[in-house]
Design a protein around this motif. Structure first.
Motif, short mmCIF file in Angstrom:
data_model
loop_
_atom_site.label_atom_id
_atom_site.label_comp_id
_atom_site.label_asym_id
_atom_site.label_seq_id
_atom_site.Cartn_x
_atom_site.Cartn_y
_atom_site.Cartn_z
N ALA A 118 0.83 -1.20 0.00
CA ALA A 118 0.00 0.00 0.00
C ALA A 118 0.87 1.26 0.00
N PRO A 119 0.46 2.32 -0.72
CA PRO A 119 -0.85 2.50 -1.35
C PRO A 119 -0.98 1.91 -2.75
N THR A 120 0.00 1.15 -3.23
CA THR A 120 -0.14 0.49 -4.52
C THR A 120 -1.36 -0.42 -4.51
N GLN A 121 -2.14 -0.37 -5.57
CA GLN A 121 -3.32 -1.23 -5.68
C GLN A 121 -2.89 -2.59 -6.22
N CYS A 122 -3.35 -3.65 -5.59
CA CYS A 122 -2.97 -4.99 -6.04
C CYS A 122 -4.06 -5.99 -5.65
N LEU A 123 -3.91 -7.22 -6.14
CA LEU A 123 -4.97 -8.20 -5.97
C LEU A 123 -5.13 -8.66 -4.53
N ILE A 124 -4.02 -8.83 -3.79
CA ILE A 124 -4.17 -9.30 -2.41
C ILE A 124 -4.83 -8.23 -1.54
N GLN A 125 -4.56 -6.96 -1.82
CA GLN A 125 -5.23 -5.91 -1.08
C GLN A 125 -6.71 -5.84 -1.43
N LEU A 126 -7.03 -6.05 -2.70
CA LEU A 126 -8.43 -6.11 -3.12
C LEU A 126 -9.15 -7.23 -2.37
N ALA A 127 -8.53 -8.41 -2.33
CA ALA A 127 -9.15 -9.56 -1.66
C ALA A 127 -9.33 -9.30 -0.17
N ALA A 128 -8.31 -8.71 0.47
CA ALA A 128 -8.39 -8.46 1.91
C ALA A 128 -9.40 -7.37 2.24
N HIS A 129 -9.45 -6.33 1.41
CA HIS A 129 -10.36 -5.22 1.68
C HIS A 129 -11.81 -5.60 1.42
N CYS A 130 -12.08 -6.21 0.28
CA CYS A 130 -13.46 -6.49 -0.11
C CYS A 130 -14.02 -7.74 0.54
N GLY A 131 -13.20 -8.82 0.59
CA GLY A 131 -13.76 -10.08 1.04
C GLY A 131 -15.01 -10.37 0.23
N ILE A 132 -16.13 -10.58 0.93
CA ILE A 132 -17.42 -10.68 0.25
C ILE A 132 -18.40 -9.65 0.81
N SER A 133 -17.87 -8.68 1.60
CA SER A 133 -18.76 -7.77 2.31
C SER A 133 -18.54 -6.29 2.00
N ARG A 134 -17.55 -5.95 1.15
CA ARG A 134 -17.37 -4.56 0.74
C ARG A 134 -17.49 -4.48 -0.78
N PRO A 135 -18.10 -3.40 -1.30
CA PRO A 135 -18.36 -3.32 -2.74
C PRO A 135 -17.13 -2.93 -3.54
N LEU A 136 -17.21 -3.21 -4.84
CA LEU A 136 -16.20 -2.76 -5.78
C LEU A 136 -16.89 -2.45 -7.11
N ILE A 137 -16.20 -1.73 -7.96
CA ILE A 137 -16.71 -1.42 -9.28
C ILE A 137 -15.71 -1.92 -10.30
N VAL A 138 -16.20 -2.63 -11.31
CA VAL A 138 -15.34 -3.21 -12.34
C VAL A 138 -15.77 -2.61 -13.68
N VAL A 139 -14.82 -1.95 -14.36
CA VAL A 139 -15.12 -1.28 -15.62
C VAL A 139 -14.22 -1.83 -16.72
N PRO A 140 -14.70 -2.76 -17.53
CA PRO A 140 -13.91 -3.17 -18.70
C PRO A 140 -13.75 -1.98 -19.64
N VAL A 141 -12.53 -1.61 -19.94
CA VAL A 141 -12.28 -0.40 -20.71
C VAL A 141 -12.53 -0.66 -22.19
N SER A 142 -13.40 0.14 -22.76
CA SER A 142 -13.75 0.01 -24.17
C SER A 142 -14.01 1.38 -24.75
N SER A 143 -13.85 1.53 -26.06
CA SER A 143 -14.13 2.81 -26.70
C SER A 143 -15.61 2.96 -27.04
N GLN A 144 -16.41 1.91 -26.83
CA GLN A 144 -17.82 1.95 -27.16
C GLN A 144 -18.64 2.20 -25.90
N ASP A 145 -19.27 3.39 -25.81
CA ASP A 145 -20.01 3.76 -24.62
C ASP A 145 -21.09 2.75 -24.27
N GLU A 146 -21.87 2.34 -25.29
CA GLU A 146 -22.98 1.43 -25.02
C GLU A 146 -22.46 0.09 -24.50
#
Length: 300
Positions: A229-257
């Protein structure tokens, strides 16, 4: 190489002492509803028209400024987008980037079948903003924006005042190698009860459907799994979120729709996992390579 995904798992309005201010919002559905992860608990404007609000954590603890790469309005009812302004301020004396700063504007909903999110994944911003010390931002949504509900079958619009479920502002986790081509899957979960009588009659209690997403990262460098930390990484994601904290996942694309259809806010159905697969060169340094993944179910 540009990553094909932006994942946010730290949301400062949820995690830091934060205030949200503005005028023209219902007392029974106040702006403070934007600071909870319950998207069905919305802030609702008193009438159709221009609205603005400020999200400020400059007095927050443990830090007055924090890294921000993703800013979003979650579960809004904007059908057709008019001019939207977004001013972002840092903690270094009120410097800011005006609404024209280089960001990527991703899609918004058109029929209300699923939740609609308005997401900015901020690009390179130059020296006028310290991205590691962002302390507040100001949204402005003009009367030219159409808000309400649109029938997905007939296209008939029912105009309603602006409503928003929550705000998001935090750093992003974007693995360099992104999501594998064969490691991205989406579906719709249905928790409805289905009962069959002895005679074969079906009785159902339909519930609201929820989108699901499975993302597999085929090549994670060790620093992307075990970063400090503060680097974002997968183990920190797993520890922070578990199954009880939310996250947002945005696949990056040039198509808005397409991004509207793919971007998802929710909770992990099981903690993120990873495994060691190979040793590779990372900027001429020998390191280990991992495969990892996560599964998320949309939250309301």
């Amino acid at each position: 190489m540009t990553s094909t995904v932006a994942i946010g798992y730290n949301n400062w309005p949820f995690e830091i002492d934060c205030s949200v201010t503005g005028t023209g919002w219902e007392t029974s559905a106040p702006l403070s509803n934007l600071l909870t992860p319950r998207l069905g608990q919305k802030a609702v404007a008193t009438a159709i028209g221009t609205r603005s609000f400020t999200v400020d954590w400059s007095n927050g603890s443990p830090q007055v400024g924090a890294r921000v790469d993703i800013i979003a309005l979650l579960n809004h009812n904007m059908i057709e987008l008019g001019p939207v302004t977004l001013d972002v301020y840092d903690a270094e004396g009120g410097t800011y980037i005006p609404s024209s700063f280089p960001i990527s504007l991703f899609g918004y909903g058109v029929d209300g079948t699923f939740q609609s999110h308005l997401v900015w994944v901020m690009g390179n911003t130059g020296t006028e903003l310290n991205r590691d010390r962002v302390s507040k931002f100001v949204f402005g949504i003009t009367a030219a924006t159409t808000t309400g509900r649109k029938n997905p079958n007939t296209g008939v619009l029912v105009s309603e005042p602006l409503s928003i479920g929550a705000v998001w502002a935090g750093p992003k986790f974007s693995p360099e190698n992104g999501i594998g081509i064969d490691g991205f899957a989406q579906s719709v979960a249905d928790n409805s009860q289905v009962v069959r009588s002895i005679g074969g009659q079906v009785w159902t209690e339909p519930e609201i459907r929820q989108r699901t997403m499975k993302a597999t990262f085929p090549g994670l460098f060790e620093r992307e799994v075990y970063g400090v930390a503060p680097t974002q990484c997968l183990i920190q994601l797993a520890a922070h979120c578990g199954i009880s904290r939310p996250l947002i996942v945005v696949p990056v694309s040039s198509q808005d729709e397409l991004v509207y259809t793919q971007a998802i806010y929710g909770y992990l159905s099981a903690p993120a996992a990873w495994n060691l697969i190979e040793k590779v060169d990372d900027n001429d340094v020998k390191t280990r390579l991992y495969s990892g993944g996560l599964e998320i179910v949309e939250a309301r």
